[in-house]
Design an enzyme around this catalytic site. Structure first.
Site, PDB file in Angstrom:
ATOM      1  NE  ARG A  63      -3.516  -2.247   2.779  1.00 14.98           N
ATOM      2  CZ  ARG A  63      -4.620  -2.674   2.176  1.00 14.98           C
ATOM      3  NH1 ARG A  63      -5.131  -1.971   1.178  1.00 14.98           N
ATOM      4  NH2 ARG A  63      -5.203  -3.786   2.550  1.00 14.98           N
ATOM      5  N   GLY A  64       0.369   2.369  -0.356  1.00 15.44           N
ATOM      6  CA  GLY A  64       1.148   3.605  -0.287  1.00 15.44           C
ATOM      7  C   GLY A  64       1.303   4.274  -1.632  1.00 15.44           C
ATOM      8  N   GLY A  68      -7.748  -3.430  -5.772  1.00 11.17           N
ATOM      9  CA  GLY A  68      -9.072  -3.006  -5.344  1.00 11.17           C
ATOM     10  C   GLY A  68      -9.408  -1.592  -5.780  1.00 11.17           C
ATOM     11  N   GLY A  91      -8.764   1.296  -4.431  1.00 10.47           N
ATOM     12  CA  GLY A  91      -7.618   2.210  -4.378  1.00 10.47           C
ATOM     13  C   GLY A  91      -6.724   2.023  -5.591  1.00 10.47           C
ATOM     14  CG  ASP A 131     -13.030  -6.069   2.407  1.00 17.68           C
ATOM     15  OD1 ASP A 131     -12.691  -7.122   2.980  1.00 17.68           O
ATOM     16  OD2 ASP A 131     -12.646  -4.939   2.769  1.00 17.68           O
ATOM     17  NE  ARG A 177     -10.416  -0.878   4.018  1.00 21.73           N
ATOM     18  CZ  ARG A 177      -9.143  -1.143   3.743  1.00 21.73           C
ATOM     19  NH1 ARG A 177      -8.224  -0.891   4.646  1.00 21.73           N
ATOM     20  NH2 ARG A 177      -8.791  -1.635   2.584  1.00 21.73           N
ATOM     21  CD  GLU A 189     -11.328  -5.261   8.446  1.00 27.01           C
ATOM     22  OE1 GLU A 189     -11.218  -5.559   7.259  1.00 27.01           O
ATOM     23  OE2 GLU A 189     -10.385  -4.899   9.155  1.00 27.01           O
TER      24      GLU A 189
HETATM   25  N1  ADP Z   1      -7.144   7.931  -4.953  1.00 25.13           N
HETATM   26  C1  ADP Z   1      -5.987   7.367  -5.277  1.00 25.13           C
HETATM   27  N2  ADP Z   1      -5.197   7.914  -6.239  1.00 25.13           N
HETATM   28  C2  ADP Z   1      -4.035   7.327  -6.585  1.00 25.13           C
HETATM   29  N3  ADP Z   1      -3.548   6.191  -6.020  1.00 25.13           N
HETATM   30  C3  ADP Z   1      -4.276   5.598  -5.064  1.00 25.13           C
HETATM   31  C4  ADP Z   1      -5.538   6.139  -4.645  1.00 25.13           C
HETATM   32  N4  ADP Z   1      -6.033   5.336  -3.677  1.00 25.13           N
HETATM   33  C5  ADP Z   1      -5.130   4.337  -3.506  1.00 25.13           C
HETATM   34  N5  ADP Z   1      -4.080   4.487  -4.334  1.00 25.13           N
HETATM   35  C6  ADP Z   1      -2.908   3.601  -4.431  1.00 25.13           C
HETATM   36  O1  ADP Z   1      -3.322   2.295  -4.871  1.00 25.13           O
HETATM   37  C7  ADP Z   1      -2.613   1.267  -4.185  1.00 25.13           C
HETATM   38  C8  ADP Z   1      -3.554   0.282  -3.547  1.00 25.13           C
HETATM   39  O2  ADP Z   1      -4.548   0.946  -2.768  1.00 25.13           O
HETATM   40  P1  ADP Z   1      -5.195   0.331  -1.468  1.00 25.13           P
HETATM   41  O3  ADP Z   1      -6.330   1.199  -1.078  1.00 25.13           O
HETATM   42  O4  ADP Z   1      -4.145   0.083  -0.457  1.00 25.13           O
HETATM   43  O5  ADP Z   1      -5.677  -1.125  -1.900  1.00 25.13           O
HETATM   44  P2  ADP Z   1      -6.854  -1.652  -2.799  1.00 25.13           P
HETATM   45  O6  ADP Z   1      -6.493  -1.399  -4.196  1.00 25.13           O
HETATM   46  O7  ADP Z   1      -6.914  -3.097  -2.494  1.00 25.13           O
HETATM   47  O8  ADP Z   1      -8.100  -0.907  -2.406  1.00 25.13           O
HETATM   48  C9  ADP Z   1      -1.716   1.968  -3.186  1.00 25.13           C
HETATM   49  O9  ADP Z   1      -0.396   1.966  -3.683  1.00 25.13           O
HETATM   50  C10 ADP Z   1      -2.313   3.362  -3.072  1.00 25.13           C
HETATM   51  O10 ADP Z   1      -1.368   4.373  -2.755  1.00 25.13           O
HETATM   52  O1  FBP Z   2      -3.631  -5.025   7.160  1.00 26.04           O
HETATM   53  P1  FBP Z   2      -3.771  -4.730   5.711  1.00 26.04           P
HETATM   54  O2  FBP Z   2      -2.975  -5.617   4.834  1.00 26.04           O
HETATM   55  O3  FBP Z   2      -3.553  -3.304   5.394  1.00 26.04           O
HETATM   56  O4  FBP Z   2      -5.236  -5.128   5.293  1.00 26.04           O
HETATM   57  C1  FBP Z   2      -6.398  -4.927   6.018  1.00 26.04           C
HETATM   58  C2  FBP Z   2      -7.534  -4.644   5.065  1.00 26.04           C
HETATM   59  O5  FBP Z   2      -7.423  -5.353   3.865  1.00 26.04           O
HETATM   60  C3  FBP Z   2      -8.673  -5.907   3.495  1.00 26.04           C
HETATM   61  O6  FBP Z   2      -8.633  -7.284   3.740  1.00 26.04           O
HETATM   62  C4  FBP Z   2      -8.945  -5.735   2.025  1.00 26.04           C
HETATM   63  O7  FBP Z   2      -8.699  -4.448   1.635  1.00 26.04           O
HETATM   64  P2  FBP Z   2      -8.258  -4.084   0.145  1.00 26.04           P
HETATM   65  O8  FBP Z   2      -9.305  -4.653  -0.756  1.00 26.04           O
HETATM   66  O9  FBP Z   2      -8.228  -2.593   0.127  1.00 26.04           O
HETATM   67  O10 FBP Z   2      -6.947  -4.703  -0.102  1.00 26.04           O
HETATM   68  C5  FBP Z   2      -9.684  -5.249   4.412  1.00 26.04           C
HETATM   69  O11 FBP Z   2     -10.765  -6.078   4.737  1.00 26.04           O
HETATM   70  C6  FBP Z   2      -8.850  -4.984   5.614  1.00 26.04           C
HETATM   71  O12 FBP Z   2      -9.356  -3.900   6.346  1.00 26.04           O
HETATM   72 MG    MG Z   3      -9.677  -0.982  -0.970  1.00 23.74          MG
END
Ligand code: ADP
Ligand code: FBP
Ligand code: MG
EC number: 2.7.1.11
Length: 437
Positions: free
Chosen positions: A151-152, A176, A178, A207, A252, A306
């Site tokens: 993440r990040g 996902g 993000g 999720d 989440r 959660e």
């Molecule tokens: N609004 C956004 N704009 C650009 N990058 C984003 C944004 N939200 C999340 N990201 C980037 O996408 C990656 C994955 O996002 P994250 O929320 O952690 O997981 P997920 O894709 O599973 O929801 C991370 O590297 C994050 O910094």
């Molecule tokens: O501890 P981590 O790896 O950041 O993940 C926790 C989160 O990841 C999830 O399993 C899934 O989230 P994403 O789909 O954003 O990856 C959430 O249910 C939970 O809150």
């Molecule tokens: Mg997400």
């Protein structure tokens, strides 16, 4: 978000330039009838009132192999990245992307960027790996992602610099909501530079909270595992005097794992999800209801997602992760404390066993259904990319694979509505009151 006709238009890199049928390997596996043309649509809704016309103004492009390709497959260098939390089936997607690109389209190369977007940042010191048959052939047997994830934030121009440095024409972004937002910003930067790079999303989340994918890969595997945890909780609850089994699962913002595991196990008496409001105290609160049930039935099983009941926790517990997602306070531990405290104060016996299988259900290899689905998403993603589609994610609705513009896919999170058939089924299976406040 209101729908505008233009929202439905899939962005393409330009006019198709090549005939798929000219490439031997594609011709070998794709008959003329299998090709999908760009005018084939899957409607947004299929249920309509008799007498009313079906609204076809809101419809998705049907996914599938195109007769006309934008890229010459043999000149394509593709790249894959996995972002966000892990999920059963990630390796299946990577493997199927590689196999389709390499064997069917005979792409020149497939690179895997390491540890999510971080792998694009030269400062991370992470070099991409060149995928080949040996590297991917057995990865489906393992959970997680062979590429790593993270993440990040990483700036879009850093990502596009790296794509251009490696002469990449197609980037597959598995992740996902993000990640799909990140994919959109990467596309905006690609478009700003006028580069011919397709950005294709493959939806991933344990999720199951992404719209326009009836169910994300890995979800089925997670529900099966969660069901086992609920059944263990039930056995503990029934096997101990005044037993309560309390299980926390992931979810989440959406309670799909909790809801479906409840339906799969039918041993649950209370299902608590982020979408519902509930109180612990008061006449209609959970504790009072639970006390009555324990007097009556001597045991109970509770599953909590959660993200449920966050309003009950102290504000200070709420932090954000590196991607900006809210890190929820531990509702499972809080419930355990409050239930124990309640029964102790009343001088009533209770034996509460607490289960937290949350991370365990993310790290498994995919089950049969998820494996099939994950690989299909990957194949359709390659077809879309080769046809020059971009800024889109593969979705599935009404048994059809579709192209979903990323801004549409991330406009709203998929949640359980409390007047849905799903939630009615949960209320029926648990017997819990529709309102606990
Ligand atoms: N609004 C956004 N704009 C650009 N990058 C984003 C944004 N939200 C999340 N990201 C980037 O996408 C990656 C994955 O996002 P994250 O929320 O952690 O997981 P997920 O894709 O599973 O929801 C991370 O590297 C994050 O910094
Ligand atoms: O501890 P981590 O790896 O950041 O993940 C926790 C989160 O990841 C999830 O399993 C899934 O989230 P994403 O789909 O954003 O990856 C959430 O249910 C939970 O809150
Ligand atoms: Mg997400």
């Amino acid at each position: 978000m209101p729908w505008k006709p233009s929202d439905f238009q899939i962005t393409s890199l330009g006019e198709a330039r090549y005939n798929a049928a000219d490439f031997e390997s594609i011709r070998n596996v794709t008959s003329d009838t299998l090709f999908v043309n760009d005018r084939e649509r899957v409607p947004h809704q299929v249920v309509f009132q008799e007498g009313d016309p079906l609204d076809t103004s809101r419809a998705f492009e049907k996914a599938g192999p195109r007769e006309k390709l934008f890229f010459n497959p043999g000149e394509v260098n593709a790249a894959i990245v996995t972002c966000g939390g892990i999920c059963p089936g990630l390796n299946d997607v990577i493997r199927a992307l590689f196999m389709e690109l390499h064997y069917i389209y005979q792409a020149r190369s497939v690179l895997g960027f390491r540890y999510g977007l971080r792998g694009f940042d030269p400062a991370s010191g992470l070099d991409p790996i060149e995928l080949n048959h040996e590297r991917v052939s057995d990865i489906q047997a393992y959970g997680g992602t062979m590429l790593g994830t993270s993440r990040g934030h990483v700036a879009a121009d850093v990502v596009v610099d790296r794509l251009q440095a490696h002469n990449i024409q197609i980037l597959f972004v598995i992740g996902g909501d993000g990640t799909q937002r990140a994919a959109h910003t990467i596309w905006e930067e690609v478009a700003r530079r006028g580069a011919k790079i397709a950005i294709i999303g493959v939806p991933k989340t344990i999720d199951n909270d992404i719209n326009y994918v009836y169910k994300t890969f890995g979800f089925d595997t997670a529900v099966s595992f969660a069901r086992d945890a609920l059944e263990a909780a039930h056995i503990e609850a029934k096997g101990n005097p005044k037993g309560i089994g309390l299980v926390k699962v992931m979810g989440r913002d959406s309670g799909f794992i909790a809801a479906y595991a409840t339906l799969a196990s039918i041993t649950v008496n209370y299902t608590l999800i982020p979408e519902m409001d509930f109180h612990l105290d008061g006449n209609h609160g959970l504790l009072n209801h639970l006390e009555k049930r324990m007097a009556d039935k001597n045991h109970a099983v509770i599953v909590v997602a959660e993200g449920a009941g966050q309003h009950l926790l102290p504000e200070s517990e709420r932090e954000r992760d590196a991607s900006g997602n809210i890190k929820h306070g531990d509702i499972g531990v809080y419930l355990k404390q409050r239930i124990n405290q309640h029964f102790k104060q009343k001088g009533l016996e209770v034996n509460l066993k607490y289960f937290d299988p949350s991370y365990m259900l993310r790290s498994l290899p995919a089950n049969a259904q998820d494996r099939i689905f994950a690989a299909n998403l990957a194949r359709f993603a390659v077809h879309a990319a080769m046809a020059g589609k971009t800024d889109m994610m593969i979705g599935r609705r009404f048994n059809q694979f579709i192209h979903v513009p990323i801004p549409i896919a991330v406009a709203n999170r998929k949640k359980i509505t409390l007047d849905s058939e799903l939630w009615m089924a949960v209320l029926q299976a648990t017997g819990q009151p529709a309102k606990m406040f």
